[in-house]
Motif scaffolding. Structure first.
Motif, PDB file in Angstrom:
ATOM      1  N   LEU A  13       5.668  33.666  -5.294  1.00  0.00           N
ATOM      2  CA  LEU A  13       4.892  33.635  -6.523  1.00  0.00           C
ATOM      3  C   LEU A  13       3.518  34.268  -6.275  1.00  0.00           C
ATOM      4  N   LEU A  14       2.907  33.907  -5.135  1.00  0.00           N
ATOM      5  CA  LEU A  14       1.575  34.429  -4.831  1.00  0.00           C
ATOM      6  C   LEU A  14       1.686  35.652  -3.937  1.00  0.00           C
ATOM      7  N   PRO A  15       0.720  36.557  -4.009  1.00  0.00           N
ATOM      8  CA  PRO A  15       0.739  37.708  -3.099  1.00  0.00           C
ATOM      9  C   PRO A  15       0.518  37.249  -1.660  1.00  0.00           C
ATOM     10  N   PRO A  45     -13.415  43.039  -4.687  1.00  0.00           N
ATOM     11  CA  PRO A  45     -12.020  43.228  -4.253  1.00  0.00           C
ATOM     12  C   PRO A  45     -11.154  43.973  -5.247  1.00  0.00           C
ATOM     13  N   PHE A  46     -11.772  44.473  -6.323  1.00  0.00           N
ATOM     14  CA  PHE A  46     -10.980  45.118  -7.366  1.00  0.00           C
ATOM     15  C   PHE A  46     -10.917  46.636  -7.168  1.00  0.00           C
ATOM     16  N   LEU A  79      -5.775  44.521  -7.491  1.00  0.00           N
ATOM     17  CA  LEU A  79      -6.273  43.889  -6.265  1.00  0.00           C
ATOM     18  C   LEU A  79      -5.977  44.807  -5.084  1.00  0.00           C
ATOM     19  N   ARG A  80      -6.940  44.935  -4.187  1.00  0.00           N
ATOM     20  CA  ARG A  80      -6.793  45.876  -3.079  1.00  0.00           C
ATOM     21  C   ARG A  80      -5.740  45.404  -2.082  1.00  0.00           C
ATOM     22  N   PHE A  93      -6.477  36.396 -15.097  1.00  0.00           N
ATOM     23  CA  PHE A  93      -5.091  36.130 -14.734  1.00  0.00           C
ATOM     24  C   PHE A  93      -4.482  37.331 -14.029  1.00  0.00           C
ATOM     25  N   VAL A  94      -3.418  37.029 -13.266  1.00  0.00           N
ATOM     26  CA  VAL A  94      -2.760  38.042 -12.450  1.00  0.00           C
ATOM     27  C   VAL A  94      -1.343  38.213 -12.979  1.00  0.00           C
ATOM     28  N   ASN A  95      -0.852  39.437 -12.973  1.00  0.00           N
ATOM     29  CA  ASN A  95       0.495  39.707 -13.481  1.00  0.00           C
ATOM     30  C   ASN A  95       1.558  39.288 -12.472  1.00  0.00           C
ATOM     31  N   LEU A  96       1.661  37.998 -12.269  1.00  0.00           N
ATOM     32  CA  LEU A  96       2.694  37.452 -11.394  1.00  0.00           C
ATOM     33  C   LEU A  96       3.213  36.181 -12.064  1.00  0.00           C
ATOM     34  N   VAL A 102      -1.253  44.376  -6.660  1.00  0.00           N
ATOM     35  CA  VAL A 102      -1.033  43.398  -7.725  1.00  0.00           C
ATOM     36  C   VAL A 102      -2.033  43.679  -8.845  1.00  0.00           C
ATOM     37  N   THR A 103      -1.565  43.659 -10.092  1.00  0.00           N
ATOM     38  CA  THR A 103      -2.458  43.996 -11.207  1.00  0.00           C
ATOM     39  C   THR A 103      -2.933  42.737 -11.931  1.00  0.00           C
ATOM     40  N   LEU A 104      -4.078  42.871 -12.581  1.00  0.00           N
ATOM     41  CA  LEU A 104      -4.656  41.762 -13.331  1.00  0.00           C
ATOM     42  C   LEU A 104      -4.200  41.838 -14.785  1.00  0.00           C
ATOM     43  N   ALA A 105      -4.046  40.671 -15.399  1.00  0.00           N
ATOM     44  CA  ALA A 105      -3.514  40.631 -16.763  1.00  0.00           C
ATOM     45  C   ALA A 105      -4.600  40.892 -17.794  1.00  0.00           C
ATOM     46  N   GLU A 164      -1.671  37.114   0.958  1.00  0.00           N
ATOM     47  CA  GLU A 164      -3.122  37.292   1.057  1.00  0.00           C
ATOM     48  C   GLU A 164      -3.537  37.190   2.521  1.00  0.00           C
ATOM     49  N   PHE A 173      -4.628  41.832  -0.579  1.00  0.00           N
ATOM     50  CA  PHE A 173      -3.543  41.164  -1.292  1.00  0.00           C
ATOM     51  C   PHE A 173      -2.310  42.055  -1.275  1.00  0.00           C
ATOM     52  N   ASP A 179     -12.752  40.716   4.890  1.00  0.00           N
ATOM     53  CA  ASP A 179     -12.440  40.147   3.581  1.00  0.00           C
ATOM     54  C   ASP A 179     -10.941  40.153   3.310  1.00  0.00           C
ATOM     55  N   HIS A 180     -10.598  39.563   2.173  1.00  0.00           N
ATOM     56  CA  HIS A 180      -9.188  39.395   1.837  1.00  0.00           C
ATOM     57  C   HIS A 180      -8.583  40.682   1.274  1.00  0.00           C
TER      58      HIS A 180
END
Lengths: 789, 337
Positions: free
Chosen positions: A590-592, A521-522, A551-552, B165-168, A538-541, A594, A583, A580-581
């Motif tokens: 707070l959450l995308p 999913p990346f 995230l797609r 982790f996710v940037n949120l 949404v980006t990953l930290a 999904e 985002f 599939d999921h």
């Protein structure tokens, strides 16, 4: 955590048995054996040798010539690829005829014109640790009186032993020591377990007169014991201690560091030594750090602290140690050290954990503190053991110790109900049996009416509640002895409507010749843009690679990559689908957002192929009122895309992928595309089928062809015909589309076959004629269509 | 034969017919023969008409004789007709002969992804055992992924999850779920016990993709909350599942282990044909803190949970040498299954 049989036996001499069986017992106790090794058997033919001379090879740079003495006083020449030895060093030497553990037989060889009569060995070559770099220099590890040429095991005083590498879970602080493992194993085997007495002569001075400890934050430090060692000479530790440290995977350093590590491994108590001369007045203050305070730790790194960190400070409030994590460089033991302040402390596990995590600074000591070390008798015992081992090397400690207390966990006995234990485990143990299991590993258990009053030992910081105690009972009773049952109350199982429909979708698509794909999913930066989509993923930290950092928001990029990959492997016309999921950004939440999407990608096909798949799904799912509305959508072909509308709501797009997007991905040919918000489609009405009796009366077919301008969609004509045909119109089939000769530009002929039928009578010619006319009127008046002759 | 003299020539007819039938070429010619010997203008029909004029003494016998001749001819023609029809059909069928290996068109069936196959099969086994299937989001909050599962912020176990982790939100507040256990919490928050669920789904870890690791992989998790559920029920349920999925000869065992969200905790192993054990997953009795976090009274309700990898089952079943095949989407791989 590694342990050896010989070391375990110092606490439980009766531990005995087949090494494999003992390993199984350890695993059944929750100390899973990751590796077992039979040690102390050094390869036959490897002997102790001394380096007599080193000189360059006349004809090679990467090897040198070494003369060794293997006991006969003669210089034996070998060629060696390592350069770390010096003249006079003692080394392991494989004589001619030795078969090495890797199967190689040592033979006399000529290397570029020079004879080589054996082999100098590295640690790894003879099974002494993992060190491949250079020859193992044994100068300070051989036993007194060992002769050159003696078998290596004899020269090093090694006896056959067994070592087990155990996986110790985070809830077993006690098992992070040889003694703790011995306690568990002895209990399981039913043999006695005791600690030896660690006694040593002490000096006349009193520790309390030399040093002081002030615990300013009792929540940080539960207990702090300290004493002083006088006239310390830092040298190397005895061979037996070095062998044990090596066996447990620790590299010998010097006498003081080795004792420190030895005590930690043996008893589980991490400890720290300060150069007393560098601690003004011998005064230590235990407190939280000041925000922004700095300390240079033993590894030479200056670290900036926050208020949550714990420190040991000196009289002037200068931080000289990072509590439970690492000592400070300023007070480190050196060759000039004469007096040592020895610390044994108990630190609050969460505090240590936070600091370790923030500074990313794990260590053997902090691993033990984080799990919760023992704050009881073991601290005093560990100090006594340190003092005793030091005394064996001629270093004497002063009398007594300071022993300051902070807050430690409450160990008031807890009530344990045998009914609860048995109810949880499915056992029928008596209170006595439960008590016996607990006391075998050092818990206190006294009868209290029908229940037990249980005292949890100080070496089990993790254990607090009745449920925790139940696990200890289960461990000692043996998980394998619990009788297997199945729950009585389980209700009827099943898939939800959604899950069944989703399986149907898969089934239909597989029947339609589509292969199911499952890309990750990346996405990489730029993937969304090259697919023509908004770059709002949404980006990953903490992605490990940039390719996996976003995230797609659509299944399109993944499918295009999959098609391009297959085309590059000469598989052109793949038919793929994916469920599939995705985002979607949801700034207010707070959450995308999904969602579960369905994508169908048909390489080498045009838009109608995707529509055909959609129609198949429409039929299979009985989607009500599915309509297509021409539209433009990101990433899709601007004139060959339609919005999919189900029961009045937009549920996705069907058509073709934008040619520019295809080019960006190096995809050849067209790609027919369908992407639906499957969650919404299957969450909405579908699958509702109604029975209509099959008419017993004959039907009549009427063929009508219209010339229709391109501005009017076939769906519109279709709709008009259905509406006008009313209830007598059973089926409408578009059976021919024609453009070209005889028709003006921008106009095509649409030929329909209409089937009329009544449920209750044979249609009369008049009825059919009227219905036919109504259909013609509807198409021609409303949609500029003309009936073809 | 009792024919009067004037009909004596009739006796020659059967032999004559036999001769013609022996030489007949097709059904048309047969129809001519039929008409010539049995039709209105045939000698036999004429003879039948003449019977009235014969002496009554002889009439009965003569009639019988004529009928016998007629029946004989009819039978002979019928046999010949059957023979000719069969030959004609055979000739037609022979003319239609096809080489069925010459076909060019084929209807290709697509393929279920290996992970879907494994997941569906697992779901089916658990559905048969009385479970329903629960699902949840892949992006989660620290509450669902850790805190509600009795893993506080400082807990050493957090490190072992290698969380992405996710940037949120706040740093480390939102993440890709590191296990399917958040679905347990979401289910318990919204469903009154008894609960019997399995939760399959994708999970994430900061692993570099290689032959045995993927940063995104699939797990399945089971949760049972009911009155009087014991660790014996846990062991028995795992046993039942393993028998249904891997076969009745496969044995299971539980070994003590540690998970913050279960107490007691265990790893469960399955036996290999050579008698060694393979670690399959983790399990345990749901920790009372977890139940409390979801508003369930641990004195009234008890339960167990278990979990293991789905991808690994697919890898094991087909002995894949590189787990990355599962995400490469190479048709040469996909179409094998």
């Amino acid at each position: 955590m590694k342990v050896t049989l010989s070391w375990l036996r110092e606490f439980a001499p009766d531990i005995d048995g087949d090494p494999v069986d003992l390993g199984e017992t350890l695993s059944a106790l929750g100390l899973a054996v990751e590796e077992m090794e039979l040690t102390g058997t050094v390869t036959d033919g490897v002997v102790l040798a001394k380096v007599l001379d080193l000189r360059p090879h006349p004809d090679a740079d990467k090897i040198q010539l070494v003369d060794v003495d293997t006991g006969d006083g003669e210089a034996l020449q070998v060629c060696c690829g390592a350069f770390n030895m010096s003249v006079g060093d003692l080394i392991p030497f494989a004589t001619i005829g030795t078969v090495m553990p890797n199967g190689m037989e040592i033979a006399q060889r000529e290397m570029r014109g020079e004879m080589s009569n054996g082999m100098c060995c590295s640690g790894a070559e003879i099974g002494f640790g993992d060190d491949h770099d250079g020859i193992l220099v044994l100068n300070d590890r051989v036993v007194e009186g060992a002769a050159l040429g003696a078998p290596l095991a004899e020269a090093l005083g090694i006896v056959p032993d067994v070592s087990w590498d155990l996986e110790v879970n985070a809830n077993r602080p006690d098992a992070m020591s040889v003694a703790g493992v011995a306690r568990d194993l002895a209990a399981a085997l039913g043999v006695p377990f005791t600690f030896p007495d660690y006694e040593a002569p002490r000096g006349a001075e009193n520790a309390a007169d030399l040093i002081s400890v002030d615990i300013l934050d009792p929540s940080l430090c539960g207990r702090f014991i300290a004493t002083v060692l006088r006239d310390v000479r830092v040298g190397s530790s005895p061979a037996w201690m070095q062998n044990r440290l090596t066996a447990l995977g620790m590299r010998p350093i010097n006498s003081i560091v080795d004792i420190s590590n030895y005590v930690m491994l043996e008893l589980g108590q991490p400890n720290h030594t300060y150069d007393l001369g560098l601690v003004p007045g011998g005064a230590l203050r235990v407190r939280r750090a000041f925000d922004g305070e700095t300390i240079t730790t033993l590894d030479g790194v200056e670290r900036t602290l926050v208020a949550a960190d714990g420190v040991i400070a000196d009289r002037d409030d200068r931080a000289i140690g990072l509590a439970g994590v690492m000592g400070g460089a300023d007070t480190e033991i050196s060759d000039s050290t004469t007096d040592v302040l020895l610390e044994m402390a108990w630190w609050d596990p969460p505090s240590v954990s936070r600091t370790v995590k923030r500074l990313n600074l794990p260590s053997e000591a902090s691993t033990r503190f984080r799990r919760g070390a023992d704050w009881g008798e073991n601290m005093v015992r560990s100090l006594a053991r340190f003092v005793q081992l030091a005394a064996e090397q001629g270093v004497v400690a002063v009398s007594g110790q300071v022993d300051e207390r902070g807050i430690v966990p409450d160990r008031t006995p807890i009530r344990v109900r045998p009914t609860k234990i048995n109810g949880l485990l499915g056992t029928a143990l008596t209170p006595d049996a439960i008590g016996a299991h607990l006391t075998s590993i050092g818990f206190g258990a006294e009868p209290d009416g029908e229940d037990l009053s249980v005292t949890i030992p100080t070496w089990r910081w993790d254990t607090e509640t009745e449920t925790d105690v139940a696990e200890e009972v289960a461990r000692m009773y043996g998980y394998e002895n619990i009788i297997r049952t199945v729950p009585r109350g389980s209700a009827a199982g099943g898939l939800s409507d959604y899950q069944r429909s989703r399986r149907l979708v898969r089934e239909v698509l597989i029947g339609a010749g589509c292969d199911e794909t499952l890309p990750m999913p990346f996405l990489a930066p730029g993937d969304l843009r090259s697919a023509g989509l908004a770059e709002d993923g949404v980006t990953l930290a903490n992605p490990l690679v940039a390719e996996e950092s976003i995230l797609r928001t659509s299944l399109l990029p993944g499918q295009l990559k999959a098609i391009a990959y297959n085309q590059s492997h000469r598989n052109e016309d793949v038919r793929f689908f994916e469920i599939d999921h995705v985002f979607l950004p949801a700034p207010e939440e707070l959450l995308p957002d999904e969602r579960e999407h369905l994508a169908v990608a048909l390489a080498g096909e045009e838009a109608p192929a995707a529509v055909a798949v959609l129609r198949l799904l429409e039929e299979a799912l009985a989607l009500p009122n599915l309509r297509l509305r021409p539209t433009a959508a990101p990433g899709l072909h601007p004139t060959r895309t339609a919005e999919v509308i189900v029961a009045g709501r937009s549920r996705g797009h069907v058509g073709e992928v934008d040619p520019t997007v295809l080019e960006n991905h190096g995809v050849r040919g067209r790609v027919a595309w369908l992407e639906l918000d499957l969650g919404e489609v299957l969450g909405g009405p579908h699958g509702n089928r109604k029975y209509t009796p099959v008419s017993k009366y004959p039907s009549s077919d009427v063929d009508l062809a219209f010339e229709v301008p391109d501005s009017v969609s076939a769906a519109e004509v279709d709709g008009a015909l259905r509406k006008a045909g009313g209830s007598l119109l059973r089926e409408v089939e578009l059976f021919d589309v024609y453009r070209g000769d005889g028709l003006p530009d921008g106009v095509r002929s649409l030929a329909y076959r209409l089937r009329f039928q009544a449920p209750d009578h044979t249609l009369t010619d008049d009825e059919i004629a009227a219905a036919r006319q109504a259909c013609i009127d509807a198409a021609t008046t409303r949609y500029e269509a003309t009936l073809r002759g | 034969m009792s024919l009067p003299a004037e009909m004596a020539e009739l006796e020659q007819i059967p032999a004559e017919v036999d001769a013609r039938l022996a030489a007949v070429a097709d059904l048309d010619e047969l129809a001519e023969i039929d008409s010539a010997y049995l039709g209105k203008k045939s000698a036999l029909t004429a003879a039948k008409k003449q019977l009235g004029r014969i002496d009554p003494e002889q009439r009965k016998a003569a009639g019988r004789a004529v009928n016998e001749i007629r029946a004989g001819i009819e039978a002979a023609i019928a046999v010949t007709r059957d023979r000719l029809s069969a030959a004609a059909r055979a000739a037609q069928l022979e003319a239609e002969r096809l080489d069925l290996t010459e076909t060019r068109e084929r209807i290709r069936r697509g393929s279920y992804h290996l992970v879907t196959q494994a997941r569906d099969r697992l779901e089916d086994v658990f559905v048969g055992m009385g479970f329903t299937v629960a699902e949840g989001p892949e992006v989660e909050t620290a509450w669902y992924n850790f805190e509600a599962l009795n893993i506080p912020e400082w807990h050493p176990a957090r490190g072992s999850f290698d969380t992405i982790f996710v940037n949120l939100g706040e740093p480390e507040q939102v993440m890709l779920r590191s296990h399917t256990s958040p679905v347990q919490i979401r289910t318990m928050e919204t469903t009154e016990p008894p609960i019997y669920i399995v939760a399959p789904g994708r999970t994430f870890r900061t692993d570099t993709a290689d032959a045995t690791h993927l940063p995104a992989f699939n797990q399945i998790e089971g949760l049972v909350i009911d009155r009087g559920i014991t660790m014996g029920d846990l062991a028995g349920t795992i046993d039942s599942f393993v028998h249904a999925f891997f076969g009745g000869e496969v044995k299971t065992r539980l070994r003590p282990s540690y998970f913050p969200f279960t107490e007691p905790s265990a790893e469960f192993d399955i036996s290999r044909p050579d008698g060694s054990w393979l670690e399959l997953g983790g399990c345990g009795m749901v920790h009372p803190n977890v139940l409390r976090n979801c508003g369930i009274d641990p004195d009234e309700w008890q339960g167990f949970a278990f979990g293991f990898g789905i991808d690994r089952l697919a890898v094991m079943r087909y002995q894949l040498d590189d787990i990355r095949e599962l995400v490469n989407n190479d048709v040469r791989f996909l179409r094998q299954f």
